[in-house]
Design a protein around this motif. Structure first.
Motif, PDB file in Angstrom:
ATOM      1  N   LEU A 331      -1.985   6.378  16.660  1.00 52.64           N
ATOM      2  CA  LEU A 331      -0.916   5.733  17.428  1.00 52.64           C
ATOM      3  C   LEU A 331      -1.361   5.503  18.865  1.00 52.64           C
ATOM      4  CD1 LEU A 331       2.074   7.807  16.031  1.00 52.64           C
ATOM      5  CD2 LEU A 331       1.769   5.332  15.786  1.00 52.64           C
ATOM      6  N   LYS A 332      -2.241   6.401  19.343  1.00 46.95           N
ATOM      7  CA  LYS A 332      -2.695   6.325  20.724  1.00 46.95           C
ATOM      8  C   LYS A 332      -3.809   5.290  20.894  1.00 46.95           C
ATOM      9  CE  LYS A 332      -4.283   9.718  24.115  1.00 46.95           C
ATOM     10  NZ  LYS A 332      -4.681  11.127  24.203  1.00 46.95           N
ATOM     11  N   TYR A 333      -4.716   5.241  19.923  1.00 47.20           N
ATOM     12  CA  TYR A 333      -5.937   4.446  20.100  1.00 47.20           C
ATOM     13  C   TYR A 333      -5.973   3.129  19.332  1.00 47.20           C
ATOM     14  CZ  TYR A 333      -7.680   8.754  22.170  1.00 47.20           C
ATOM     15  OH  TYR A 333      -7.850   9.851  22.960  1.00 47.20           O
ATOM     16  N   GLY A 334      -4.916   2.857  18.577  1.00 43.83           N
ATOM     17  CA  GLY A 334      -4.977   1.616  17.819  1.00 43.83           C
ATOM     18  C   GLY A 334      -3.621   1.133  17.401  1.00 43.83           C
ATOM     19  N   GLU A 335      -3.595   0.051  16.645  1.00 48.01           N
ATOM     20  CA  GLU A 335      -2.344  -0.414  16.067  1.00 48.01           C
ATOM     21  C   GLU A 335      -2.612  -1.202  14.792  1.00 48.01           C
ATOM     22  OE1 GLU A 335      -1.939  -1.125  19.787  1.00 48.01           O
ATOM     23  OE2 GLU A 335      -3.799  -2.244  19.515  1.00 48.01           O
ATOM     24  N   PHE A 336      -1.588  -1.215  13.973  1.00 46.61           N
ATOM     25  CA  PHE A 336      -1.647  -1.924  12.704  1.00 46.61           C
ATOM     26  C   PHE A 336      -1.325  -3.385  12.963  1.00 46.61           C
ATOM     27  CE2 PHE A 336      -0.759  -2.956   8.329  1.00 46.61           C
ATOM     28  CZ  PHE A 336      -1.470  -2.018   7.598  1.00 46.61           C
ATOM     29  N   ILE A 337      -2.156  -4.268  12.457  1.00 48.72           N
ATOM     30  CA  ILE A 337      -1.909  -5.697  12.618  1.00 48.72           C
ATOM     31  C   ILE A 337      -1.361  -6.240  11.294  1.00 48.72           C
ATOM     32  CG2 ILE A 337      -2.935  -7.943  13.180  1.00 48.72           C
ATOM     33  CD1 ILE A 337      -3.039  -5.930  15.503  1.00 48.72           C
ATOM     34  N   GLY A 338      -0.224  -6.887  11.350  1.00 53.76           N
ATOM     35  CA  GLY A 338       0.392  -7.404  10.125  1.00 53.76           C
ATOM     36  C   GLY A 338       1.267  -6.346   9.488  1.00 53.76           C
ATOM     37  N   GLU A 339       1.666  -6.601   8.238  1.00 54.68           N
ATOM     38  CA  GLU A 339       2.579  -5.698   7.536  1.00 54.68           C
ATOM     39  C   GLU A 339       1.821  -4.622   6.776  1.00 54.68           C
ATOM     40  OE1 GLU A 339       6.171  -5.858   6.954  1.00 54.68           O
ATOM     41  OE2 GLU A 339       5.996  -7.028   8.820  1.00 54.68           O
ATOM     42  N   ASP A 340       2.351  -3.420   6.796  1.00 55.39           N
ATOM     43  CA  ASP A 340       1.784  -2.341   5.982  1.00 55.39           C
ATOM     44  C   ASP A 340       2.415  -2.408   4.580  1.00 55.39           C
ATOM     45  OD1 ASP A 340       1.039  -0.024   4.728  1.00 55.39           O
ATOM     46  OD2 ASP A 340       1.990   1.329   6.165  1.00 55.39           O
ATOM     47  N   HIS A 341       1.907  -3.343   3.782  1.00 55.42           N
ATOM     48  CA  HIS A 341       2.456  -3.479   2.428  1.00 55.42           C
ATOM     49  C   HIS A 341       1.956  -2.369   1.510  1.00 55.42           C
ATOM     50  CE1 HIS A 341       4.619  -7.199   2.723  1.00 55.42           C
ATOM     51  NE2 HIS A 341       3.582  -7.843   3.232  1.00 55.42           N
ATOM     52  N   TYR A 342       0.678  -2.053   1.641  1.00 49.48           N
ATOM     53  CA  TYR A 342       0.053  -1.172   0.648  1.00 49.48           C
ATOM     54  C   TYR A 342      -0.543   0.121   1.195  1.00 49.48           C
ATOM     55  CZ  TYR A 342       0.498  -5.310  -2.259  1.00 49.48           C
ATOM     56  OH  TYR A 342       1.005  -6.376  -2.944  1.00 49.48           O
ATOM     57  N   THR A 343      -0.989   0.124   2.459  1.00 46.66           N
ATOM     58  CA  THR A 343      -1.722   1.283   2.978  1.00 46.66           C
ATOM     59  C   THR A 343      -0.953   2.588   2.760  1.00 46.66           C
ATOM     60  OG1 THR A 343      -2.843  -0.095   4.603  1.00 46.66           O
ATOM     61  CG2 THR A 343      -2.811   2.278   5.032  1.00 46.66           C
ATOM     62  N   THR A 344       0.283   2.644   3.255  1.00 46.33           N
ATOM     63  CA  THR A 344       1.054   3.883   3.152  1.00 46.33           C
ATOM     64  C   THR A 344       1.478   4.147   1.710  1.00 46.33           C
ATOM     65  OG1 THR A 344       1.816   3.642   5.419  1.00 46.33           O
ATOM     66  CG2 THR A 344       3.108   5.096   3.986  1.00 46.33           C
ATOM     67  N   LYS A 345       2.011   3.119   1.081  1.00 47.31           N
ATOM     68  CA  LYS A 345       2.555   3.271  -0.272  1.00 47.31           C
ATOM     69  C   LYS A 345       1.478   3.717  -1.266  1.00 47.31           C
ATOM     70  CE  LYS A 345       4.622   0.171  -3.611  1.00 47.31           C
ATOM     71  NZ  LYS A 345       3.879  -1.061  -3.773  1.00 47.31           N
ATOM     72  N   GLU A 346       0.341   3.037  -1.236  1.00 47.60           N
ATOM     73  CA  GLU A 346      -0.708   3.354  -2.220  1.00 47.60           C
ATOM     74  C   GLU A 346      -1.374   4.686  -1.910  1.00 47.60           C
ATOM     75  OE1 GLU A 346      -1.351   1.305  -5.061  1.00 47.60           O
ATOM     76  OE2 GLU A 346       0.577   0.596  -4.289  1.00 47.60           O
ATOM     77  N   SER A 347      -1.540   4.994  -0.623  1.00 46.42           N
ATOM     78  CA  SER A 347      -2.209   6.253  -0.274  1.00 46.42           C
ATOM     79  C   SER A 347      -1.369   7.449  -0.710  1.00 46.42           C
ATOM     80  CB  SER A 347      -2.491   6.323   1.229  1.00 46.42           C
ATOM     81  OG  SER A 347      -1.293   6.463   1.952  1.00 46.42           O
ATOM     82  N   GLU A 348      -0.057   7.269  -0.765  1.00 42.32           N
ATOM     83  CA  GLU A 348       0.827   8.372  -1.163  1.00 42.32           C
ATOM     84  C   GLU A 348       0.813   8.631  -2.667  1.00 42.32           C
ATOM     85  OE1 GLU A 348       4.644   7.247   0.422  1.00 42.32           O
ATOM     86  OE2 GLU A 348       4.212   8.203   2.362  1.00 42.32           O
ATOM     87  N   ARG A 349       0.219   7.720  -3.424  1.00 41.97           N
ATOM     88  CA  ARG A 349       0.231   7.852  -4.888  1.00 41.97           C
ATOM     89  C   ARG A 349      -1.066   8.435  -5.443  1.00 41.97           C
ATOM     90  NH1 ARG A 349       0.670   2.125  -7.146  1.00 41.97           N
ATOM     91  NH2 ARG A 349       0.808   3.307  -9.075  1.00 41.97           N
ATOM     92  N   LEU A 350      -2.093   8.473  -4.597  1.00 41.98           N
ATOM     93  CA  LEU A 350      -3.442   8.719  -5.116  1.00 41.98           C
ATOM     94  C   LEU A 350      -3.797  10.204  -5.270  1.00 41.98           C
ATOM     95  CD1 LEU A 350      -6.416   6.507  -4.356  1.00 41.98           C
ATOM     96  CD2 LEU A 350      -6.717   8.939  -3.875  1.00 41.98           C
ATOM     97  N   VAL A 351      -4.363  10.541  -6.413  1.00 40.64           N
ATOM     98  CA  VAL A 351      -4.832  11.902  -6.700  1.00 40.64           C
ATOM     99  C   VAL A 351      -6.289  11.842  -7.144  1.00 40.64           C
ATOM    100  CG1 VAL A 351      -4.510  14.005  -8.063  1.00 40.64           C
ATOM    101  CG2 VAL A 351      -2.568  12.476  -7.668  1.00 40.64           C
ATOM    102  N   ARG A 352      -7.138  12.623  -6.519  1.00 40.03           N
ATOM    103  CA  ARG A 352      -8.564  12.674  -6.908  1.00 40.03           C
ATOM    104  C   ARG A 352      -8.791  13.840  -7.863  1.00 40.03           C
ATOM    105  NH1 ARG A 352     -12.068  12.828  -1.552  1.00 40.03           N
ATOM    106  NH2 ARG A 352     -13.697  12.441  -3.089  1.00 40.03           N
ATOM    107  N   LEU A 353      -9.506  13.558  -8.949  1.00 40.54           N
ATOM    108  CA  LEU A 353      -9.807  14.605  -9.930  1.00 40.54           C
ATOM    109  C   LEU A 353     -11.220  15.148  -9.697  1.00 40.54           C
ATOM    110  CD1 LEU A 353      -8.296  12.862 -13.110  1.00 40.54           C
ATOM    111  CD2 LEU A 353      -7.220  14.536 -11.564  1.00 40.54           C
ATOM    112  N   PRO A 354     -11.496  16.367 -10.135  1.00 39.19           N
ATOM    113  CA  PRO A 354     -12.832  16.950  -9.919  1.00 39.19           C
ATOM    114  C   PRO A 354     -13.937  16.049 -10.478  1.00 39.19           C
ATOM    115  CG  PRO A 354     -11.320  18.641 -10.688  1.00 39.19           C
ATOM    116  CD  PRO A 354     -10.598  17.329 -10.800  1.00 39.19           C
ATOM    117  N   LEU A 355     -14.967  15.837  -9.693  1.00 40.58           N
ATOM    118  CA  LEU A 355     -16.112  15.043 -10.148  1.00 40.58           C
ATOM    119  C   LEU A 355     -17.325  15.429  -9.316  1.00 40.58           C
ATOM    120  CD1 LEU A 355     -16.144  11.119 -10.624  1.00 40.58           C
ATOM    121  CD2 LEU A 355     -18.146  12.571 -10.511  1.00 40.58           C
ATOM    122  N   TYR A 356     -18.294  16.010  -9.965  1.00 46.33           N
ATOM    123  CA  TYR A 356     -19.547  16.332  -9.282  1.00 46.33           C
ATOM    124  C   TYR A 356     -20.683  16.334 -10.293  1.00 46.33           C
ATOM    125  CZ  TYR A 356     -17.982  20.978 -10.846  1.00 46.33           C
ATOM    126  OH  TYR A 356     -17.513  22.021 -11.600  1.00 46.33           O
TER     127      TYR A 356
END
Ligand SMILES: *Cc1c(COP(=O)(O)O)cnc(C)c1O
Length: 378
Positions: A331-356
């Motif tokens: 919030l201090k060093y940048g800003e979002f340009i345009g609409e946040d259609h997917y960044t917040t919504k999609e990031s809240e849905r994502l789960v990473r499974l173990p992989l190594y």
């Protein structure tokens, strides 16, 4: 407990560290093993110069210095990324212009970049999320049209490709991570790919504390001194030795990870077909490196429940990236340009499974079963 990640261990890695200590008798940077890693990467990835660094964060910082980022300059990147992508430029006074992602790959939406360009824009920073390429042809065209530099954050993209090119080798500069959580590791470490020859000499100087020591060792000059700004971005030979053992079998490591990735994909497809979850998407022109396997739950609540359920069944599943534009520093060093259609919504849905590398097949079967059980129960 099935860990989310375990570091790669290869016998040869230890032997090479021992060679560095007892045979080469040299542990500081740019010794035999650093040289071997450099040569290997330059030839494999077809980059003009590859320099091993202490981290991808530092490779990105070198990139910011090479671009001459000054106070008030602007750089364009996705908000859905690791903090280092932004920090490297903020350290030099840049303002960050965050652009929305595509929901299919979670990469920056190339169609939205042009709208964020102003007279102050210096560079575009595509992040190849999960080792899946951004739409680089379009990004390179935009950069050319507006005379901008392209610095690829290919931290997760080592060995991944866009068409016939390796990630990191396409923009003016590419940055790799060899952190423990990445596909190839030296504990902490990274590399900068200097694809644009104009930056070659200066990159060596910045990495060597602002001195022309590298040229001195090549015999190009007869004494070295302070010639530019810089810092110490050279990793120890011990770290390079550990990494080199993995580069020698880089294809095998990739294939091993891909087999796990494919197993997850096949096993969980039925949940996607029935509308419960979404699986990763790999565009036609991309060859990914199986850096990550994720699923997308319906929403934040369901994701929380899924992670909790997996945890209570001994599975270390995680999520990541609070979008940078909504973080305190963002919030201090940048800003979002345009609409946040997917960044917040999609990031809240994502789960990473173990992989190594070397993860147990039975463990992966068990994880698939538990994810399916979760959706049967709910
Ligand atoms: C891991 C990562 C980094 C930072 O890498 P380090 O080597 O830990 O500094 C930067 N960007 C992205 C996208 C990453 O995933």
């Amino acid at each position: 407990m099935i860990n989310f990640n375990e570091p790669i261990y290869i016998n040869k890695g230890l032997n090479y560290i021992s060679d560095a200590i007892f045979i080469n008798k040299r542990l500081n940077g740019d010794g035999v093993f650093t040289g071997k890693c450099k040569k290997w990467m330059e030839s494999k990835f077809s980059s003009n110069e590859v320099l091993l660094t202490t981290s991808c964060t530092h490779a990105l910082e070198m990139g910011a210095i090479l671009c001459d980022i000054k106070a008030g300059d602007e750089v364009i990147m996705p908000s859905y990324t690791f903090v280092s992508t932004a920090n490297a430029f903020v350290l030099h006074g840049a303002r960050i212009k965050f652009v929305d992602i595509r929901p299919d790959t979670m990469n920056i939406d190339e169609k939205l970049i042009e709208n964020a360009i102003t007279e102050k824009t210096k560079a575009i920073i595509p992040v190849h999320y999960a080792g899946v390429a951004c739409e680089m042809d379009t990004i390179q065209e935009i950069a050319k049209k507006y005379k901008l530099l392209v610095i690829e954050d290919a931290a997760q993209g080592v060995m991944g490709r866009y068409q016939d090119k390796y990630l990191g080798s396409i923009g003016d500069i590419g940055c790799y991570s060899f952190h423990e959580t990445k596909n190839y590791t030296m504990g902490e470490g990274g590399a900068i790919l200097v694809n644009n020859l104009n930056f070659k000499e200066r990159a060596e100087i910045i990495r060597e504390k602002g001195t022309n020591r590298t040229q001195f060792f090549k015999g190009e000059i007869d004494k070295y001194s302070w010639v530019d700004k810089g810092s110490s971005y050279l990793p120890s030979e011990m770290n390079a030795a550990y990494l080199y053992a993995q580069l020698e079998i880089a294809e095998e490591i990739k294939e091993n990870r891909l087999a796990t990735w494919d197993f997850y994909y096949q096993g969980l497809k039925i949940l996607e077909e029935n509308g419960f979850i979404e699986l990763p998407f790999i565009p036609e022109n991309c060859t990914h490196n199986a850096h990550m396997f994720y699923v997308k739950a319906k929403d934040l609540d369901e994701r929380g429940n899924l992670i909790h359920y997996l945890k209570s069944n001994g599975i270390g599943a995680v999520f990541h990236y609070v979008p940078l534009h909504s973080s305190i520093a963002g919030l201090k060093y940048g800003e979002f340009i345009g609409e946040d259609h997917y960044t917040t919504k999609e990031s809240e849905r994502l789960v990473r499974l173990p992989l190594y590398y070397g993860i147990n097949k039975q463990d992966v079967e068990y994880i698939v079963k538990k994810v399916c059980d979760f959706y049967i129960r709910h």
